[in-house]
Design a protein around this motif. Structure first.
Motif, PDB file in Angstrom:
ATOM      1  N   ASP A 595     -13.996-101.311 -42.870  1.00 26.29           N
ATOM      2  CA  ASP A 595     -13.876-100.692 -41.542  1.00 26.29           C
ATOM      3  C   ASP A 595     -13.299-101.675 -40.529  1.00 26.29           C
ATOM      4  O   ASP A 595     -12.544-101.296 -39.627  1.00 26.29           O
ATOM      5  N   GLN A 596     -13.632-102.945 -40.671  1.00 21.60           N
ATOM      6  CA  GLN A 596     -13.054-103.952 -39.789  1.00 21.60           C
ATOM      7  C   GLN A 596     -11.537-104.008 -39.965  1.00 21.60           C
ATOM      8  O   GLN A 596     -10.789-104.083 -38.988  1.00 21.60           O
ATOM      9  N   ALA A 597     -11.092-103.964 -41.213  1.00 14.19           N
ATOM     10  CA  ALA A 597      -9.648-103.984 -41.486  1.00 14.19           C
ATOM     11  C   ALA A 597      -8.966-102.753 -40.890  1.00 14.19           C
ATOM     12  O   ALA A 597      -7.843-102.835 -40.373  1.00 14.19           O
ATOM     13  N   ARG A 598      -9.649-101.605 -40.956  1.00 13.68           N
ATOM     14  CA  ARG A 598      -9.085-100.386 -40.361  1.00 13.68           C
ATOM     15  C   ARG A 598      -8.960-100.520 -38.844  1.00 13.68           C
ATOM     16  O   ARG A 598      -7.947-100.147 -38.256  1.00 13.68           O
ATOM     17  N   ILE A 599      -9.995-101.048 -38.224  1.00 14.98           N
ATOM     18  CA  ILE A 599      -9.987-101.188 -36.758  1.00 14.98           C
ATOM     19  C   ILE A 599      -8.882-102.142 -36.321  1.00 14.98           C
ATOM     20  O   ILE A 599      -8.110-101.848 -35.403  1.00 14.98           O
ATOM     21  N   VAL A 600      -8.788-103.293 -36.961  1.00 11.27           N
ATOM     22  CA  VAL A 600      -7.763-104.276 -36.607  1.00 11.27           C
ATOM     23  C   VAL A 600      -6.369-103.704 -36.828  1.00 11.27           C
ATOM     24  O   VAL A 600      -5.431-103.996 -36.086  1.00 11.27           O
ATOM     25  N   GLY A 601      -6.226-102.851 -37.821  1.00 12.35           N
ATOM     26  CA  GLY A 601      -4.932-102.228 -38.108  1.00 12.35           C
ATOM     27  C   GLY A 601      -4.610-101.035 -37.232  1.00 12.35           C
ATOM     28  O   GLY A 601      -3.550-100.437 -37.368  1.00 12.35           O
ATOM     29  N   GLY A 602      -5.509-100.691 -36.317  1.00 14.76           N
ATOM     30  CA  GLY A 602      -5.238 -99.595 -35.387  1.00 14.76           C
ATOM     31  C   GLY A 602      -5.560 -98.219 -35.918  1.00 14.76           C
ATOM     32  O   GLY A 602      -5.128 -97.210 -35.351  1.00 14.76           O
ATOM     33  N   GLU A 603      -6.311 -98.140 -37.007  1.00  7.41           N
ATOM     34  CA  GLU A 603      -6.653 -96.845 -37.591  1.00  7.41           C
ATOM     35  C   GLU A 603      -7.998 -96.346 -37.061  1.00  7.41           C
ATOM     36  O   GLU A 603      -8.872 -97.136 -36.694  1.00  7.41           O
ATOM     37  N   ALA A 604      -8.131 -95.032 -37.065  1.00  8.96           N
ATOM     38  CA  ALA A 604      -9.411 -94.423 -36.707  1.00  8.96           C
ATOM     39  C   ALA A 604     -10.353 -94.493 -37.904  1.00  8.96           C
ATOM     40  O   ALA A 604      -9.940 -94.297 -39.051  1.00  8.96           O
ATOM     41  N   LEU A 605     -11.607 -94.788 -37.643  1.00  6.39           N
ATOM     42  CA  LEU A 605     -12.585 -94.851 -38.727  1.00  6.39           C
ATOM     43  C   LEU A 605     -12.890 -93.446 -39.232  1.00  6.39           C
ATOM     44  O   LEU A 605     -13.122 -92.533 -38.435  1.00  6.39           O
ATOM     45  N   PRO A 606     -12.899 -93.243 -40.546  1.00 10.60           N
ATOM     46  CA  PRO A 606     -13.204 -91.912 -41.076  1.00 10.60           C
ATOM     47  C   PRO A 606     -14.648 -91.488 -40.829  1.00 10.60           C
ATOM     48  O   PRO A 606     -14.951 -90.306 -40.735  1.00 10.60           O
ATOM     49  N   ASP A 607     -15.578 -92.471 -40.716  1.00  8.97           N
ATOM     50  CA  ASP A 607     -16.989 -92.158 -40.504  1.00  8.97           C
ATOM     51  C   ASP A 607     -17.589 -93.167 -39.529  1.00  8.97           C
ATOM     52  O   ASP A 607     -18.267 -94.123 -39.924  1.00  8.97           O
ATOM     53  N   PRO A 608     -17.341 -92.990 -38.217  1.00 15.35           N
ATOM     54  CA  PRO A 608     -17.858 -93.956 -37.226  1.00 15.35           C
ATOM     55  C   PRO A 608     -19.376 -94.083 -37.241  1.00 15.35           C
ATOM     56  O   PRO A 608     -19.914 -95.163 -36.998  1.00 15.35           O
ATOM     57  N   ALA A 609     -20.069 -92.972 -37.532  1.00 12.33           N
ATOM     58  CA  ALA A 609     -21.528 -93.017 -37.544  1.00 12.33           C
ATOM     59  C   ALA A 609     -22.043 -93.939 -38.644  1.00 12.33           C
ATOM     60  O   ALA A 609     -22.987 -94.719 -38.439  1.00 12.33           O
ATOM     61  N   ALA A 610     -21.427 -93.860 -39.824  1.00 10.92           N
ATOM     62  CA  ALA A 610     -21.848 -94.725 -40.924  1.00 10.92           C
ATOM     63  C   ALA A 610     -21.569 -96.187 -40.605  1.00 10.92           C
ATOM     64  O   ALA A 610     -22.378 -97.078 -40.903  1.00 10.92           O
ATOM     65  N   PHE A 611     -20.413 -96.443 -39.984  1.00 13.13           N
ATOM     66  CA  PHE A 611     -20.082 -97.815 -39.590  1.00 13.13           C
ATOM     67  C   PHE A 611     -21.117 -98.358 -38.604  1.00 13.13           C
ATOM     68  O   PHE A 611     -21.598 -99.487 -38.735  1.00 13.13           O
ATOM     69  N   SER A 612     -21.459 -97.544 -37.613  1.00  9.57           N
ATOM     70  CA  SER A 612     -22.437 -97.967 -36.608  1.00  9.57           C
ATOM     71  C   SER A 612     -23.791 -98.241 -37.242  1.00  9.57           C
ATOM     72  O   SER A 612     -24.469 -99.229 -36.902  1.00  9.57           O
ATOM     73  N   LYS A 613     -24.192 -97.396 -38.190  1.00  7.58           N
ATOM     74  CA  LYS A 613     -25.484 -97.576 -38.848  1.00  7.58           C
ATOM     75  C   LYS A 613     -25.510 -98.873 -39.655  1.00  7.58           C
ATOM     76  O   LYS A 613     -26.482 -99.633 -39.610  1.00  7.58           O
ATOM     77  N   ARG A 614     -24.427 -99.135 -40.398  1.00  2.00           N
ATOM     78  CA  ARG A 614     -24.368-100.361 -41.192  1.00  2.00           C
ATOM     79  C   ARG A 614     -24.388-101.603 -40.293  1.00  2.00           C
ATOM     80  O   ARG A 614     -25.066-102.590 -40.590  1.00  2.00           O
ATOM     81  N   LEU A 615     -23.623-101.548 -39.216  1.00  2.82           N
ATOM     82  CA  LEU A 615     -23.554-102.686 -38.315  1.00  2.82           C
ATOM     83  C   LEU A 615     -24.912-102.970 -37.676  1.00  2.82           C
ATOM     84  O   LEU A 615     -25.342-104.126 -37.576  1.00  2.82           O
ATOM     85  N   SER A 616     -25.604-101.914 -37.285  1.00  2.02           N
ATOM     86  CA  SER A 616     -26.934-102.084 -36.689  1.00  2.02           C
ATOM     87  C   SER A 616     -27.913-102.687 -37.687  1.00  2.02           C
ATOM     88  O   SER A 616     -28.738-103.550 -37.346  1.00  2.02           O
ATOM     89  N   GLU A 617     -27.832-102.258 -38.943  1.00  2.00           N
ATOM     90  CA  GLU A 617     -28.735-102.765 -39.971  1.00  2.00           C
ATOM     91  C   GLU A 617     -28.487-104.244 -40.240  1.00  2.00           C
ATOM     92  O   GLU A 617     -29.424-105.043 -40.400  1.00  2.00           O
ATOM     93  N   VAL A 618     -27.204-104.635 -40.278  1.00  2.00           N
ATOM     94  CA  VAL A 618     -26.871-106.043 -40.500  1.00  2.00           C
ATOM     95  C   VAL A 618     -27.395-106.901 -39.356  1.00  2.00           C
ATOM     96  O   VAL A 618     -27.969-107.983 -39.554  1.00  2.00           O
ATOM     97  N   MET A 619     -27.256-106.417 -38.134  1.00  2.00           N
ATOM     98  CA  MET A 619     -27.737-107.165 -36.979  1.00  2.00           C
ATOM     99  C   MET A 619     -29.265-107.253 -36.985  1.00  2.00           C
ATOM    100  O   MET A 619     -29.843-108.299 -36.633  1.00  2.00           O
ATOM    101  N   ARG A 620     -29.921-106.184 -37.413  1.00  2.00           N
ATOM    102  CA  ARG A 620     -31.396-106.192 -37.478  1.00  2.00           C
ATOM    103  C   ARG A 620     -31.866-107.248 -38.465  1.00  2.00           C
ATOM    104  O   ARG A 620     -32.801-108.016 -38.184  1.00  2.00           O
ATOM    105  N   ARG A 621     -31.199-107.289 -39.629  1.00  2.00           N
ATOM    106  CA  ARG A 621     -31.602-108.257 -40.643  1.00  2.00           C
ATOM    107  C   ARG A 621     -31.369-109.688 -40.154  1.00  2.00           C
ATOM    108  O   ARG A 621     -32.137-110.604 -40.456  1.00  2.00           O
ATOM    109  N   ALA A 622     -30.249-109.875 -39.426  1.00  2.00           N
ATOM    110  CA  ALA A 622     -29.940-111.223 -38.938  1.00  2.00           C
ATOM    111  C   ALA A 622     -30.974-111.715 -37.935  1.00  2.00           C
ATOM    112  O   ALA A 622     -31.235-112.923 -37.827  1.00  2.00           O
ATOM    113  N   LEU A 623     -31.576-110.771 -37.184  1.00  2.00           N
ATOM    114  CA  LEU A 623     -32.565-111.135 -36.172  1.00  2.00           C
ATOM    115  C   LEU A 623     -33.984-111.194 -36.720  1.00  2.00           C
ATOM    116  O   LEU A 623     -34.897-111.649 -36.020  1.00  2.00           O
ATOM    117  N   ALA A 624     -34.151-110.693 -37.942  1.00  2.00           N
ATOM    118  CA  ALA A 624     -35.506-110.630 -38.518  1.00  2.00           C
ATOM    119  C   ALA A 624     -36.018-112.035 -38.858  1.00  2.00           C
ATOM    120  O   ALA A 624     -35.256-112.924 -39.221  1.00  2.00           O
TER     121      ALA A 624
END
Length: 624
Positions: A595-624
């Motif tokens: 999804d990062q490669a898609r964003i940098v390339g100017g493409e729309a994400l096919p599933d923004p909700a899934a991207f947001s969920k994954r990103l939030s989970e990674v950040m939660r784990r990093a802060l745990a």
């Protein structure tokens, strides 16, 4: 009889106010505009009368007449041209700025020079009459019709139209002058304006004053005169008349071709971009005359569509005077004239490019995207067009020629590299060019939609193939660094092969392949098209215009030297140490990097909700 009352289109009253009070620095321009319109009306009737003699066969010589009336404080501009019926009056005089009034208003800047150019682009010169008049009456009868019509407006939002008994065909415009504009009733003032602005008009302009009629212009076609007899000011005014423009010509071409085919050309390249330059019809504005008789201004065989910004006249002695527009399309003489005109225009552009590179740069900004259409359409003149083309690159802010690019190519560089996108600024930040910049390899930055079509059609320049940096392999290993040092092999990253394999397995449904990148230096990931596949920007552009329904799988490239990728590679194969299998975390990382490669390339994400969920989970784990 009460006339029909109509309202102008939305915002027109405001536009009329701007035209009448704010736009023109010289009020006398209104007379030039009305005379130009009258001349055009006579030209059109003269052509129609070739095949329909009854339309203009009453013995009347074509002319434009000016009649000041000091007692009534009115000025009349009349012609005996083709005239207008009711529908013509409503369409032409009731619809201001037919290209779009709202768009016109958005372009208004308050800059006199720029706004005057806009007037010419939108074709609203008739309304300049309201600069000097508080009421305008138009009486017109169309050639071949018995009924005449009367149009009247005070320029404040409405106009009326009603039938009128008119003895002759043509159009008569009566302007009832405002207070303080009486100098336009003085014969000497009118003579001066006509000689300054309209002396080149090929019809007699007759001034009816002091009880006599006087022709006050030379009434000879400007292009038939010798170049030494014509001043730069006369060329400029002819351009203003012919193109209905207010900018000055950037380039003037006046020549006579003699030999097997004889013709005269008087052509102009504008200094400002016409508003309809990218209209889908791609019509040019070069008029064809035969022995000084107007034939057509819509003959596609005079000039190709990629030279549609050129204005002017082509006049030949060799075509039959009564030739029809249908016959023109298949006439071999016209094909030869077309060939000669194209060669002349391109040759003169090349001279300007060599002698005035800065001025040519401004021309290219205005018309380069149109001229590049010829690279795709005109194989016969492709070499000349390639030499005229200019490109922004990663190495310079100033556009350069392909010859300059080839002269700067790195040793061992075998291709001309390019990247396509929406803007130069965006392309300069693209991860796909990082490796090329690191090696000092220049990359063309292409932002015109036509680039996606002519590049594959042309294929190469001076035996150097064009190659997209977003397709296939990077081919950078054999090119030395800018300091001349040989490229040292990158240290092997433990676990990178296993990480690539894991990413391939995780993303196999959405990407064509995953591989270690040779082109990335700063970014972690990017998407590229596989060799032979459609380029990414072309696919996006075709989908935006509903010309492509499917999507192609792309190759995800990962940068083995990036700290994030190295960290992920290190974790591949590690035991869980009691925390469970970490393959799920690595799979989530694969999706996030895609999804990062898609964003940098100017493409729309096919599933923004899934991207947001994954990103939030990674950040939660990093802060745990």
């Amino acid at each position: 009889m009460t006339g029909e009352r109509h309202g102008f289109q939305a915002e027109v009253s405001r536009l009329l106010d701007i035209v009448a009070h704010s736009l023109y620095s010289d009020k006398a321009v209104f007379l030039r505009e009305l005379i130009s319109n009258a001349s055009d009306a006579c030209d059109r009737l003269r052509y129609l009368a070739l095949t329909q003699p009854e339309l203009g066969g009453d013995g009347q010589g074509y002319r434009v007449a000016l009649a000041p009336d000091k007692a009534a404080r009115s000025l009349v501009v009349a012609d005996n041209g083709i005239g207008m019926n009711r529908d013509d009056l409503v369409e032409n005089l009731g619809t201001i700025a037919r290209s779009g009034t709202a768009a016109f208003m958005q372009q208004m800047t308050g800059d006199s020079a720029k706004d005057m150019a806009l007037i010419g682009q939108f074709g609203v010169g008739f309304y300049s009459s309201f600069m000097v008049a508080d009421k305008v009456v138009v009486e017109s009868r169309k050639a071949g019709e018995a009924e005449g019509w009367r149009w009247e407006s005070d320029g404040k939002g409405e106009f009326t139209i009603e039938p009128a008994e008119l003895p002759d065909r043509g159009t008569k415009i009566t302007m009832h002058l405002r207070q303080g504009e009486d100098d336009f009733l003085e014969p000497e003032r009118l003579r001066h304006i006509v000689r300054k602005y309209s002396d080149h008009i090929a019809l007699p302009i007759v001034l009816a004053a002091d009880g006599k009629d006087e022709t006050i212009n030379k009434a000879s076609a400007l292009w038939t005169r010798g170049k030494s007899e014509i001043t730069p000011e006369q060329y400029t005014e002819f351009y203003h008349h012919h193109a209905h423009a207010f900018d000055d010509p950037w380039l003037t071409l006046h020549w006579r071709a003699e030999g097997k085919i004889e013709y005269t050309g008087l052509l102009f390249v504008p200094s400002a971009k016409p508003f309809d330059l990218f209209h889908p019809d791609r019509k040019h504005c070069v008029k064809l005359y035969v022995r000084r008789v107007f034939i057509t201004d819509t003959c596609e065989d005079v000039l190709p569509a990629y030279l549609r910004f050129v204005r002017g006249v082509i006049d030949t002695e060799d075509l039959p005077l009564n030739i029809s527009r249908e016959m023109l399309q298949h006439n071999p003489l016209l094909a030869k004239i077309r060939h000669g005109v194209i060669k002349r225009v391109l040759a003169d552009l090349q001279k300007k490019a060599e002698k005035e590179p800065e001025g040519y740069g401004a021309f290219w900004e205005n018309f380069g995207a149109v001229l590049k259409e010829g690279l795709y359409e005109d194989q016969d003149n492709r070499e000349a067009l390639l030499s005229l083309a200019r490109f922004r690159t990663t190495a310079s802010e100033q556009p350069c020629s392909l010859a300059d690019y080839v002269g700067r190519m790195k040793p061992a560089q075998e291709a001309i590299y390019y990247i396509s996108g929406e803007s130069v600024e965006g392309l300069r930040q693209s991860p796909q060019i990082e490796g090329y910049k690191a090696k000092g390899v220049e990359v063309l930055l292409l932002t015109d939609p036509v680039d996606e079509f002519w590049m594959p059609a042309v294929g190469k320049f001076q035996d150097k193939p064009f190659k997209s940096v977003t397709r296939g392999s990077a081919d950078l290993a054999r090119i030395a660094k800018p300091d001349g040092e040989a490229e040292k092999p990158a240290a092997a990253v433990p676990g990178i092969d296993a990480l690539v394999a894991l990413f391939r397995l995780t993303l196999k449904e959405v990407v064509k392949d995953v591989r270690a990148s040779e082109r990335l230096t700063d970014s972690a990931v990017c998407l590229v098209a596989d060799e032979g596949d459609m380029d990414i920007h072309l696919e996006r552009m075709l989908k935006q215009h509903k010309q492509l329904a499917q999507s192609f799988k792309r190759v995800l490239e990962i940068n083995p030297q990036h700290p994030l990728v190295m960290g992920l590679a290190k974790r591949v194969g590690e035991k869980s140490n009691g925390n469970g299998d970490k393959s799920e975390d690595l799979a989530e990382a694969a999706w996030l990097l895609l999804d990062q490669a898609r964003i940098v390339g100017g493409e729309a994400l096919p599933d923004p909700a899934a991207f947001s969920k994954r990103l939030s989970e990674v950040m939660r784990r990093a802060l745990a």
